[in-house]
Design a protein around this motif. Structure first.
Motif, PDB file in Angstrom:
ATOM      1  N   UNK A  29      12.567  -1.073   3.433  1.00  0.00           N
ATOM      2  CA  UNK A  29      11.422  -1.907   3.068  1.00  0.00           C
ATOM      3  C   UNK A  29      10.442  -1.138   2.190  1.00  0.00           C
ATOM      4  N   UNK A  30      10.196   0.129   2.513  1.00  0.00           N
ATOM      5  CA  UNK A  30       9.271   0.940   1.720  1.00  0.00           C
ATOM      6  C   UNK A  30       9.816   1.174   0.310  1.00  0.00           C
ATOM      7  N   UNK A  31      11.103   1.433   0.190  1.00  0.00           N
ATOM      8  CA  UNK A  31      11.705   1.641  -1.130  1.00  0.00           C
ATOM      9  C   UNK A  31      11.599   0.371  -1.964  1.00  0.00           C
ATOM     10  N   UNK A  32      11.849  -0.776  -1.357  1.00  0.00           N
ATOM     11  CA  UNK A  32      11.736  -2.049  -2.062  1.00  0.00           C
ATOM     12  C   UNK A  32      10.309  -2.263  -2.551  1.00  0.00           C
ATOM     13  N   UNK A  33       9.342  -1.945  -1.706  1.00  0.00           N
ATOM     14  CA  UNK A  33       7.934  -2.098  -2.073  1.00  0.00           C
ATOM     15  C   UNK A  33       7.578  -1.184  -3.250  1.00  0.00           C
ATOM     16  N   UNK A  34       8.040   0.055  -3.212  1.00  0.00           N
ATOM     17  CA  UNK A  34       7.774   0.991  -4.324  1.00  0.00           C
ATOM     18  C   UNK A  34       8.425   0.500  -5.608  1.00  0.00           C
ATOM     19  N   UNK A  35       9.653   0.008  -5.517  1.00  0.00           N
ATOM     20  CA  UNK A  35      10.348  -0.498  -6.701  1.00  0.00           C
ATOM     21  C   UNK A  35       9.607  -1.679  -7.313  1.00  0.00           C
ATOM     22  N   UNK A  36       9.104  -2.569  -6.472  1.00  0.00           N
ATOM     23  CA  UNK A  36       8.383  -3.734  -6.979  1.00  0.00           C
ATOM     24  C   UNK A  36       7.084  -3.313  -7.675  1.00  0.00           C
ATOM     25  N   UNK A  37       6.392  -2.322  -7.110  1.00  0.00           N
ATOM     26  CA  UNK A  37       5.163  -1.834  -7.740  1.00  0.00           C
ATOM     27  C   UNK A  37       5.462  -1.205  -9.098  1.00  0.00           C
ATOM     28  N   UNK A  38       6.539  -0.439  -9.177  1.00  0.00           N
ATOM     29  CA  UNK A  38       6.916   0.183 -10.447  1.00  0.00           C
ATOM     30  C   UNK A  38       7.257  -0.866 -11.496  1.00  0.00           C
ATOM     31  N   UNK A  41       4.055  -2.409 -12.786  1.00  0.00           N
ATOM     32  CA  UNK A  41       3.350  -1.495 -13.687  1.00  0.00           C
ATOM     33  C   UNK A  41       4.026  -1.452 -15.056  1.00  0.00           C
ATOM     34  N   UNK A  42       5.353  -1.395 -15.079  1.00  0.00           N
ATOM     35  CA  UNK A  42       6.075  -1.367 -16.349  1.00  0.00           C
ATOM     36  C   UNK A  42       5.854  -2.655 -17.125  1.00  0.00           C
ATOM     37  N   UNK A  43       5.866  -3.774 -16.414  1.00  0.00           N
ATOM     38  CA  UNK A  43       5.650  -5.066 -17.062  1.00  0.00           C
ATOM     39  C   UNK A  43       4.242  -5.139 -17.633  1.00  0.00           C
TER      40      UNK A  43
END
Length: 54
Positions: A29-38, A41-43
């Protein structure tokens, strides 16, 4: 099978099972959350650079 377990025992086992599942899958869950934040930010950076070009 359920006739041998009392309601408090069944409730305790259910809560323990849910808590164990959350504990085990927490890194996912934490990895998914970090990926979504990244990705957000890129978008945002891509949109900002696109606006500057126009």
């Amino acid at each position: 099978m359920f006739g041998r377990l009392t309601f408090p025992q069944l409730l305790f086992a259910s809560i323990l099972g849910i808590a164990g599942g959350i504990y085990i899958y927490q890194p996912i869950f934490e990895q998914y959350s970090r990926d979504q934040k990244e990705l957000k930010e890129k978008l945002k950076l891509a949109q900002d650079s696109e606006e500057k070009k126009n």
